[in-house]
Enzyme design. Structure first.
Site, short mmCIF file in Angstrom:
data_model
loop_
_atom_site.label_atom_id
_atom_site.label_comp_id
_atom_site.label_asym_id
_atom_site.label_seq_id
_atom_site.Cartn_x
_atom_site.Cartn_y
_atom_site.Cartn_z
CG ASN A 148 -5.58 -2.47 -6.33
OD1 ASN A 148 -4.56 -3.10 -6.65
ND2 ASN A 148 -6.00 -1.42 -7.00
CD1 TRP A 149 -2.65 -5.53 -0.96
CD2 TRP A 149 -1.08 -7.10 -1.25
NE1 TRP A 149 -2.76 -6.43 0.07
CE2 TRP A 149 -1.80 -7.40 -0.08
CE3 TRP A 149 -0.03 -7.96 -1.63
CZ2 TRP A 149 -1.52 -8.52 0.71
CZ3 TRP A 149 0.25 -9.07 -0.85
CH2 TRP A 149 -0.49 -9.34 0.31
CE LYS A 150 -4.26 1.45 -5.50
NZ LYS A 150 -4.71 2.81 -5.65
CG HIS A 196 -7.49 0.26 -10.70
ND1 HIS A 196 -6.80 1.44 -10.64
CD2 HIS A 196 -7.97 0.04 -9.46
CE1 HIS A 196 -6.85 1.91 -9.40
NE2 HIS A 196 -7.56 1.07 -8.67
CD GLU A 199 -11.65 1.56 -7.23
OE1 GLU A 199 -11.40 1.30 -6.05
OE2 GLU A 199 -10.80 1.53 -8.12
N GLY A 245 -6.86 6.97 -3.79
CA GLY A 245 -5.51 7.30 -3.34
C GLY A 245 -5.33 8.73 -2.87
CB SER A 302 -9.93 7.57 0.23
OG SER A 302 -8.99 8.13 -0.66
N GLY A 341 -7.43 0.08 -1.49
CA GLY A 341 -6.05 0.21 -1.94
C GLY A 341 -5.11 0.41 -0.77
N GLY A 342 -4.74 1.66 -0.51
CA GLY A 342 -3.76 2.01 0.51
C GLY A 342 -3.92 1.28 1.84
#
Ligand code: PGA
Length: 252
Positions: free
Chosen positions: A8-10, A96, A166, A172, A212, A233-234
């Site tokens: 998920n590149w957001k 999300h 999640e 995050g 995370s 994500g990150g």
């Protein structure tokens, strides 16, 4: 079941050049990796770029982070399932927590799930509690997110459903959940899905963990947390880290 890892590149990266470089780097890095399906969900604006820029034979696919529920019409700024399909997308993340924090309710999530599943695409329904309180997580929050999100959706469409657990406090923050807790909550989620659609259909619904995830904990979430994959994500914005996560999961 093949494991599924979704990036998920957001709202990143900031330029198409970086997006293409990241996608190509990941595609090269996971080329020989077995037993893992990799889906990258970039911002909409990079979807076609990925479609054109990734070699045809690469096993990395592109997905979307969101969608609008109407098929067509005058909806300024929105993107339809038809448009996503035409851009090569077959998987869409819905509900999300960062979108729920803006304005999405279970009712809106339900409309989007209907649209995505009805269009024959895979939908990733994100669920999770805001506070780290086990007693309230399932009975008060996740249960409603499942029932209200999936209300009045034909059972036959559940074959394209994926659930991502999640916990919001882990998204995050760098404070990932523990594999043990993930195992416990996802077991309850699976049991609820059995009740909702019967064991035959429910046993085929992949349940992922997100929050995370990094190179160090990915293996344990899949092995000890017993999830079918991860939503990252990150760490998915760094090709090397993300490739290591995919490799770690392929070894479980
Ligand atoms: P994170 O994000 O890996 O940066 O915690 C997960 C997600 O937003 O799905």
């Amino acid at each position: 079941m093949k494991r599924l890892i979704i990036a998920n590149w957001k709202m990143a990266p900031q330029t198409s050049r970086e997006a293409l470089r990241l996608a190509q780097g990941i595609a090269r890095g996971v080329k020989g990796v077995k037993n893992v399906e990799v889906v990258l969900t970039p911002p909409f604006i990079y979807l076609l770029l990925l479609k054109l820029g990734l070699p045809r034979l690469t096993r990395v696919k592109a997905g979307a982070q969101d969608v609008f529920w109407e098929k067509n019409g005058a909806y300024t700024g929105e993107i339809s399932t038809n448009q996503l399909k035409a851009s090569g997308v077959r998987l869409v993340i819905v509900g999300h927590s960062e979108r729920r924090a803006l304005w999405e309710t279970n009712e809106i999530v339900n409309k989007k799930l209907k649209a995505v599943l009805g269009a024959g695409m895979r939908a990733v329904l994100c669920v999770g509690e805001a506070e780290k309180q086990k007693e309230v997580a399932f009975p008060k929050i996740i249960r409603d997110e499942l029932h209200e999100g999936l209300a009045r959706i034909k059972k036959s469409l559940f074959r394209n459903l994926i659930i991502a657990y999640e916990p919001i406090w882990a998204v995050g923050t760098g404070r990932a959940d523990t594999p043990k807790n993930v195992y416990e909550i996802t077991t309850i989620i699976r049991r609820e899905l059995y009740r909702m659609v019967g064991k035959r259909i429910a046993s085929k619904i992949p349940v992922l963990y997100g929050g995370s995830v990094d190179e160090k904990n990915a293996h344990a979430f899949v092995k000890d947390g017993a999830v079918d994959g991860l939503l990252v994500g990150g760490a998915s914005l760094n090709a090397k880290k993300f490739i290591n996560i995919v490799k770690a999961v392929s070894e479980v």
